[in-house]
Design a protein around this motif. Structure first.
Motif, PDB file in Angstrom:
ATOM      1  N   UNK A 145       5.602  -4.380  -1.313  1.00 12.58           N
ATOM      2  CA  UNK A 145       4.284  -4.894  -1.664  1.00 12.58           C
ATOM      3  C   UNK A 145       3.202  -3.844  -1.420  1.00 12.58           C
ATOM      4  N   UNK A 146       3.349  -3.087  -0.331  1.00 11.23           N
ATOM      5  CA  UNK A 146       2.390  -2.016  -0.058  1.00 11.23           C
ATOM      6  C   UNK A 146       2.441  -0.961  -1.157  1.00 11.23           C
ATOM      7  N   UNK A 147       3.684  -0.644  -1.599  1.00  9.94           N
ATOM      8  CA  UNK A 147       3.807   0.329  -2.693  1.00  9.94           C
ATOM      9  C   UNK A 147       3.179  -0.222  -3.966  1.00  9.94           C
ATOM     10  N   UNK A 148       3.449  -1.518  -4.249  1.00 10.75           N
ATOM     11  CA  UNK A 148       2.825  -2.130  -5.423  1.00 10.75           C
ATOM     12  C   UNK A 148       1.305  -2.162  -5.283  1.00 10.75           C
ATOM     13  N   UNK A 149       0.830  -2.443  -4.066  1.00  8.20           N
ATOM     14  CA  UNK A 149      -0.613  -2.462  -3.831  1.00  8.20           C
ATOM     15  C   UNK A 149      -1.213  -1.086  -4.066  1.00  8.20           C
ATOM     16  N   UNK A 150      -0.530  -0.049  -3.551  1.00 11.64           N
ATOM     17  CA  UNK A 150      -1.027   1.313  -3.749  1.00 11.64           C
ATOM     18  C   UNK A 150      -1.016   1.675  -5.226  1.00 11.64           C
ATOM     19  N   UNK A 151       0.077   1.270  -5.914  1.00 13.62           N
ATOM     20  CA  UNK A 151       0.146   1.536  -7.351  1.00 13.62           C
ATOM     21  C   UNK A 151      -0.977   0.827  -8.092  1.00 13.62           C
ATOM     22  N   UNK A 153      -3.793  -0.086  -6.775  1.00 10.81           N
ATOM     23  CA  UNK A 153      -5.050   0.563  -6.404  1.00 10.81           C
ATOM     24  C   UNK A 153      -5.258   1.835  -7.213  1.00 10.81           C
ATOM     25  N   UNK A 154      -4.178   2.603  -7.383  1.00  7.43           N
ATOM     26  CA  UNK A 154      -4.290   3.823  -8.188  1.00  7.43           C
ATOM     27  C   UNK A 154      -4.653   3.487  -9.635  1.00  7.43           C
ATOM     28  N   UNK A 155      -3.975   2.465 -10.173  1.00  8.71           N
ATOM     29  CA  UNK A 155      -4.297   2.071 -11.554  1.00  8.71           C
ATOM     30  C   UNK A 155      -5.720   1.547 -11.664  1.00  8.71           C
ATOM     31  N   UNK A 156      -6.155   0.824 -10.615  1.00 12.08           N
ATOM     32  CA  UNK A 156      -7.525   0.308 -10.625  1.00 12.08           C
ATOM     33  C   UNK A 156      -8.529   1.447 -10.592  1.00 12.08           C
ATOM     34  N   UNK A 157      -8.266   2.460  -9.769  1.00 11.96           N
ATOM     35  CA  UNK A 157      -9.160   3.615  -9.737  1.00 11.96           C
ATOM     36  C   UNK A 157      -9.163   4.338 -11.079  1.00 11.96           C
ATOM     37  N   UNK A 158      -7.966   4.464 -11.677  1.00 10.89           N
ATOM     38  CA  UNK A 158      -7.896   5.102 -12.988  1.00 10.89           C
ATOM     39  C   UNK A 158      -8.661   4.300 -14.036  1.00 10.89           C
ATOM     40  N   UNK A 159      -8.523   2.963 -13.965  1.00  7.80           N
ATOM     41  CA  UNK A 159      -9.258   2.117 -14.903  1.00  7.80           C
ATOM     42  C   UNK A 159     -10.763   2.190 -14.656  1.00  7.80           C
ATOM     43  N   UNK A 160     -11.158   2.340 -13.367  1.00  9.05           N
ATOM     44  CA  UNK A 160     -12.589   2.503 -13.072  1.00  9.05           C
ATOM     45  C   UNK A 160     -13.116   3.804 -13.687  1.00  9.05           C
ATOM     46  N   UNK A 161     -12.315   4.862 -13.561  1.00  8.49           N
ATOM     47  CA  UNK A 161     -12.726   6.125 -14.179  1.00  8.49           C
ATOM     48  C   UNK A 161     -12.834   5.974 -15.691  1.00  8.49           C
ATOM     49  N   UNK A 162     -11.837   5.325 -16.297  1.00  6.94           N
ATOM     50  CA  UNK A 162     -11.906   5.099 -17.743  1.00  6.94           C
ATOM     51  C   UNK A 162     -13.102   4.231 -18.105  1.00  6.94           C
TER      52      UNK A 162
END
Length: 286
Positions: A145-151, A153-162
């Motif tokens: 779950x932590x790995x999924x959360x980090x993933x 979070x990374x996708x969310x940051x990428x989507x924020x940048x987009x």
């Protein structure tokens, strides 16, 4: 230290007599505060071993004197009755026998407790193992779950940048749309102005065409009048020539007669014809 004293043969195991001796030393320490001796005395040696040397705490052997042989023999004879609870007549040996019996009972009870405790421990160990397995599974699930959360979070940051990039692009498009709208408004104004100018020009052109048509009609009418005037003029000129010839035949004619002739010419022709025929041409023809 007590175990080393009781294990007279140093084999790592205690016999019943050695166990009774160890419990006696422990009882002396607990109840009376007497420390165990550095080496076993003669009366402390188990009856079955009183004919053999006993190792001391320092590693040296302590010999048993020959003067204890009779007492040892008597105690060996009485040791067979210790387990049955019979009294030998020797107070110390009887006390030890009673203590041995009591210790045996306590040993049995302790063994029962130990077995129950071991069974409970095994049961608890199984529960602990199950809990450990559950904990391991939960830990693995938590790590996943932590790995999924980090993933995420990374996708969310990428989507924020987009999102920021798209917002910037949207702002640029809005600015361009505003500029284009202003240009369109300006062009529409220019088109309306040009349309107004074109309409005015078309109206002027229509008026000019109408004027041109009227002028062309007038020109045609004038050309027709001119043609008719020329025909009449030719006829008149011919008449004048004939009249002039007649005058010349008559003879001398005064100036007044010439003026009268011109006057007659003027009244016989229309004004439009005379306005289109030069006077010099008329005089020349005359």
């Amino acid at each position: 230290m007590v175990k080393a004293l009781a294990d007279t043969r140093q084999i790592g195991k205690l016999t019943r007599e050695q166990f009774a001796l160890a419990m006696h030393l422990i009882q002396q320490k607990v109840s009376k505060g007497i420390d165990p001796p550095q080496a076993l005395t003669a009366d402390m040696i188990p009856p079955s071993e009183r004919g053999t040397p006993v190792p001391s705490m320092s590693g040296y052997m302590t010999p048993v004197g020959s003067e204890m042989a009779a007492l040892s023999e008597m105690r060996r004879d009485s040791s067979s009755s210790v387990g049955s609870g019979e009294f030998t007549g020797i107070k110390e040996l009887d006390d030890i026998s009673q203590e041995i019996a009591q210790l045996q009972r306590e040993k049995y009870t302790l063994e029962q407790d130990i077995r129950e405790t071991e069974e409970a421990i095994r049961h608890k160990s199984a529960e602990v193992q199950d809990m450990q397995n559950d904990l391991d599974r939960e830990t693995a699930s938590l790590q996943e779950l932590e790995a999924q959360k980090q993933d995420a979070q990374d996708r969310l940051e990428e989507m924020d940048q987009q999102k920021h990039k798209l917002e910037d692009m949207l702002n640029e498009v809005r600015i361009k749309c505003q500029e284009e709208s202003q240009m369109i408004s300006t062009l529409q104004s220019q088109i309306h102005s040009q349309e107004s100018d074109l309409q005015s020009q078309e109206e002027e052109l229509s008026r000019a065409k109408a004027d041109l048509g009227r002028l062309q009609q007038e020109e045609n009418q004038l050309e027709q009048s001119l043609a008719a005037g020329k025909i009449q003029l030719e006829t008149i000129i011919k008449s004048l020539k004939a009249t002039q010839d007649e005058i010349n035949q008559v003879g001398n004619v005064s100036t007044g007669g010439t003026i009268a002739l011109y006057y007659l010419l003027f009244i016989t022709m229309e004004d439009s014809i005379w306005s289109s025929v030069p006077l010099e041409e008329l005089e020349h023809n005359i």
